[in-house]
Design a protein around this motif. Structure first.
Motif, PDB file in Angstrom:
ATOM      1  N   ASN A 134      33.429  -3.638 -14.868  1.00  0.00           N
ATOM      2  CA  ASN A 134      34.864  -3.560 -14.589  1.00  0.00           C
ATOM      3  C   ASN A 134      35.604  -2.769 -15.657  1.00  0.00           C
ATOM      4  OD1 ASN A 134      34.637  -5.073 -12.257  1.00  0.00           O
ATOM      5  ND2 ASN A 134      34.955  -7.019 -13.317  1.00  0.00           N
ATOM      6  N   TRP A 135      35.192  -2.997 -16.904  1.00  0.00           N
ATOM      7  CA  TRP A 135      35.854  -2.289 -18.001  1.00  0.00           C
ATOM      8  C   TRP A 135      35.732  -0.776 -17.813  1.00  0.00           C
ATOM      9  CZ3 TRP A 135      34.449   1.123 -21.901  1.00  0.00           C
ATOM     10  CH2 TRP A 135      35.412   1.314 -22.898  1.00  0.00           C
ATOM     11  N   ARG A 177      35.339   0.881 -15.014  1.00  0.00           N
ATOM     12  CA  ARG A 177      36.167   1.322 -13.902  1.00  0.00           C
ATOM     13  C   ARG A 177      37.651   1.327 -14.267  1.00  0.00           C
ATOM     14  NH1 ARG A 177      31.830  -0.342 -11.166  1.00  0.00           N
ATOM     15  NH2 ARG A 177      32.150  -2.549 -11.587  1.00  0.00           N
ATOM     16  N   GLU A 178      38.062   0.373 -15.102  1.00  0.00           N
ATOM     17  CA  GLU A 178      39.479   0.271 -15.441  1.00  0.00           C
ATOM     18  C   GLU A 178      39.918   1.238 -16.540  1.00  0.00           C
ATOM     19  OE1 GLU A 178      40.202  -3.806 -16.408  1.00  0.00           O
ATOM     20  OE2 GLU A 178      39.434  -4.514 -14.477  1.00  0.00           O
ATOM     21  N   HIS A 179      39.006   1.504 -17.458  1.00  0.00           N
ATOM     22  CA  HIS A 179      39.440   2.238 -18.653  1.00  0.00           C
ATOM     23  C   HIS A 179      38.858   3.627 -18.816  1.00  0.00           C
ATOM     24  CE1 HIS A 179      41.540  -1.207 -20.358  1.00  0.00           C
ATOM     25  NE2 HIS A 179      40.558  -1.949 -19.902  1.00  0.00           N
TER      26      HIS A 179
END
Lengths: 114, 114
Positions: B106-107, B109-111
């Motif tokens: 997730n990190w 994809r988010e950052h």
DNA sequence: CAGGATCCAAGATGATACTG
DNA sequence: CAGTATCATCTTGGATCCTG
């Protein structure tokens, strides 16, 4: 990071099978996790980092810091003075990684008893 | 994992500066995160894994699986029959790593937007 | 089917010396 | 002080062939 076909990801020209591998490519390098952890505590000069990583060569330290800077996790502030002064700190993106790093540390302590 | 002096950790004969590095040593190897992720979805035979990692050599796949087994994250079940059948699955310790792997994905994809 | 063994190329890391 | 450049070395990963 951008998506192509069938769950393939591309980040900075390289292909990855999943986001996990991208994250590992960014923070999994030698000393990188440690560097991030230290910078999360406080801004540090290059010489401070050298003291912390006394068994690492300047070359490696510089290299890892440059990569972290390129990936936007670390900010490098150069003060134009003699002798030179360079301070390293975490960007917001770098900070956002910190909770996950803590969890990784905790996981080792909880699950990897010899 | 055991502690020595001044925050030095020892795991399987090697020294680490922090638990984060120990975790990275365990799950940071090539394909390991991906392997764990796939095995978290379902138990898989060696040939299944070969299909998933079609651009990986048998040697590497075997090697990474062996290391994950040694570290207690993966269970290897050999069925004594001809032709051989070997199934790989996650242990509880392996499962316990899964939430962190998800966060790492997730990190990214988010950052890490290009 | 699920590997083990061997050899070699490539990449990562280290040692050392030099610089603005 | 904070690097860079160059060369040597050590470690990884891949290609290939063999086996129960």
């Amino acid at each position: 990071m951008s998506e192509t076909t069938a769950d393939r990801l591309v980040y900075r020209g390289k292909e990855y099978t999943c986001g996990i591998d991208v994250t590992l490519a960014v923070v999994g390098g030698k000393w990188k996790a440690s560097i991030l952890w230290h910078l999360a505590q406080q801004t540090m000069r290059f010489s401070d980092l050298q003291r912390q990583f006394s068994d690492t060569t300047r070359k490696m330290l510089t290299q890892q810091l440059r990569e972290l800077e390129t990936d936007g996790l670390v900010h490098r502030e150069v003060y134009p003075q003699v002798p030179p002064k360079v301070e390293y700190s975490l960007t917001e993106k770098g900070m956002s990684m910190y909770p996950i790093l803590l969890q990784m540390g905790n996981w080792a302590r909880e699950h990897l008893r010899d």
